[in-house]
Write a protein that holds these residues in place. Structure first.
Motif, PDB file in Angstrom:
ATOM      1  N   PHE A 161       0.831  -1.208   0.000  1.00  0.00           N
ATOM      2  CA  PHE A 161       0.000   0.000   0.000  1.00  0.00           C
ATOM      3  C   PHE A 161       0.868   1.262   0.000  1.00  0.00           C
ATOM      4  CE2 PHE A 161      -3.551  -2.702   1.389  1.00  0.00           C
ATOM      5  CZ  PHE A 161      -4.588  -2.153   0.661  1.00  0.00           C
ATOM      6  N   HIS A 164       1.897   2.444  -3.226  1.00  0.00           N
ATOM      7  CA  HIS A 164       0.794   2.891  -4.089  1.00  0.00           C
ATOM      8  C   HIS A 164      -0.188   3.752  -3.280  1.00  0.00           C
ATOM      9  CE1 HIS A 164       2.353  -0.846  -5.903  1.00  0.00           C
ATOM     10  NE2 HIS A 164       2.129  -0.230  -7.038  1.00  0.00           N
ATOM     11  N   GLY A 166      -2.919   6.151  -1.992  1.00  0.00           N
ATOM     12  CA  GLY A 166      -4.108   6.739  -2.594  1.00  0.00           C
ATOM     13  C   GLY A 166      -4.720   5.950  -3.728  1.00  0.00           C
ATOM     14  N   LYS A 167      -4.039   4.918  -4.177  1.00  0.00           N
ATOM     15  CA  LYS A 167      -4.534   4.139  -5.318  1.00  0.00           C
ATOM     16  C   LYS A 167      -5.492   3.053  -4.841  1.00  0.00           C
ATOM     17  CE  LYS A 167      -3.046   1.072  -9.067  1.00  0.00           C
ATOM     18  NZ  LYS A 167      -1.907   0.366  -9.707  1.00  0.00           N
ATOM     19  N   LEU A 168      -6.564   2.842  -5.582  1.00  0.00           N
ATOM     20  CA  LEU A 168      -7.479   1.748  -5.287  1.00  0.00           C
ATOM     21  C   LEU A 168      -6.787   0.432  -5.645  1.00  0.00           C
ATOM     22  CD1 LEU A 168     -10.331   0.669  -4.543  1.00  0.00           C
ATOM     23  CD2 LEU A 168     -10.881   0.862  -6.977  1.00  0.00           C
ATOM     24  N   LEU A 169      -6.643  -0.443  -4.651  1.00  0.00           N
ATOM     25  CA  LEU A 169      -6.027  -1.756  -4.867  1.00  0.00           C
ATOM     26  C   LEU A 169      -7.076  -2.832  -4.644  1.00  0.00           C
ATOM     27  CD1 LEU A 169      -2.636  -1.226  -2.983  1.00  0.00           C
ATOM     28  CD2 LEU A 169      -3.091  -1.028  -5.445  1.00  0.00           C
ATOM     29  N   GLU A 210     -13.482   0.382  -0.117  1.00  0.00           N
ATOM     30  CA  GLU A 210     -14.460   0.791  -1.113  1.00  0.00           C
ATOM     31  C   GLU A 210     -15.229  -0.468  -1.498  1.00  0.00           C
ATOM     32  OE1 GLU A 210     -13.324   3.397  -4.163  1.00  0.00           O
ATOM     33  OE2 GLU A 210     -12.062   4.643  -2.868  1.00  0.00           O
ATOM     34  N   ARG A 216      -7.978   1.570  -0.230  1.00  0.00           N
ATOM     35  CA  ARG A 216      -7.021   2.654  -0.469  1.00  0.00           C
ATOM     36  C   ARG A 216      -6.340   3.004   0.849  1.00  0.00           C
ATOM     37  NH1 ARG A 216      -8.381   5.466  -5.407  1.00  0.00           N
ATOM     38  NH2 ARG A 216     -10.565   5.101  -6.003  1.00  0.00           N
ATOM     39  N   LEU A 218      -4.878   6.104   2.761  1.00  0.00           N
ATOM     40  CA  LEU A 218      -4.970   7.554   2.716  1.00  0.00           C
ATOM     41  C   LEU A 218      -4.465   8.177   4.011  1.00  0.00           C
ATOM     42  CD1 LEU A 218      -8.599   7.866   1.261  1.00  0.00           C
ATOM     43  CD2 LEU A 218      -6.467   8.061  -0.031  1.00  0.00           C
TER      44      LEU A 218
END
Length: 225
Positions: A161, A164, A166-169, A210, A216, A218
């Motif tokens: 994480f 990456h 802020g990226k949706l994983l 999500e 994500r 954050l």
């Protein structure tokens, strides 16, 4: 981070895998060029360590196969050859870095971490999300200035994480990049691990779910906004 080690010397391959696993990586290994070429095009990796002197297909051909198949992850080439022309050939085939045998295992780990950091677009050796820091060189987390205690699996997931932010994983992306080929956790196991990480972060940085899509990482102010 999931790494592919391609080395036909079984003793050296075992040493590389042991060093990388101790550094927090998930590791798959292959010992000939044809198997390596196939593995690199059908599996998901964060990076590869590739010997050039392989049976059945040489390392440069394997590297070209990967690049022609659209594999963009970084590759650290290992070789007993120390001529400049050999290094040029490796870089032209798509290598990102080069180590001549013999080498120290610590150097392999450091170079892999540096390549992964560059791939993530981070010039600094310390990745930051809010009050959470990840020292890529030493593989250590700090939260609000204090060391963060994580299990080996929690460490691998959170490190992914951090590369990456802020990226949706998606669940599949996390599993494919964090776990070795022979370890495929079910959805509930991943949820449990992410839940434990979330509690340890205590809101200083947040793993946001999500629904139906993934997660994500954050900073707290981003999650609040």
């Amino acid at each position: 981070m999931r790494i592919l080690v391609v080395e036909d010397d079984l003793e050296l391959a075992a040493q590389l895998c042991s060093a990388l696993e101790a550094a927090g990586f998930a590791v798959d290994q292959e010992h000939d060029g044809e198997a390596a070429s196939m593995a690199g095009t059908v599996e998901v990796y964060s990076a590869a360590v590739l010997d050039l002197g392989l049976p059945r297909k040489d390392g440069l051909s394997v590297l070209r196969d990967w690049r022609e198949a659209g594999c963009t992850w970084p590759v650290l080439v290992l070789t007993a050859r120390n001529r400049w022309s050999d290094k040029v050939a490796g870089f032209n085939a798509g290598a990102d870095d080069y180590l001549t045998k013999p080498f120290l295992m610590d150097e392999v780990v450091l170079r892999l971490r540096a390549m992964l950091r560059r791939t993530a677009g981070a010039a600094s050796a310390v990745l930051r999300v809010g009050q959470l820091e990840y020292d890529v060189v030493h593989g250590r987390f700090n939260l609000q200035g204090q060391g963060l205690q994580l299990t080996a699996q929690e460490h691998k997931i959170l490190a992914f994480f951090m590369h990456h932010p802020g990226k949706l994983l998606t669940r599949s992306e996390i599993s494919e990049n964090v776990y070795a080929r022979d370890l495929d956790p079910d959805s509930n196991t991943l949820d449990v691990l992410i839940g434990r990480i979330r509690r340890k972060l205590g809101g200083a940085a947040q793993l946001v779910t999500e629904r139906g899509q993934g997660f994500r990482l954050l900073a707290s102010d981003e999650a609040a906004g």
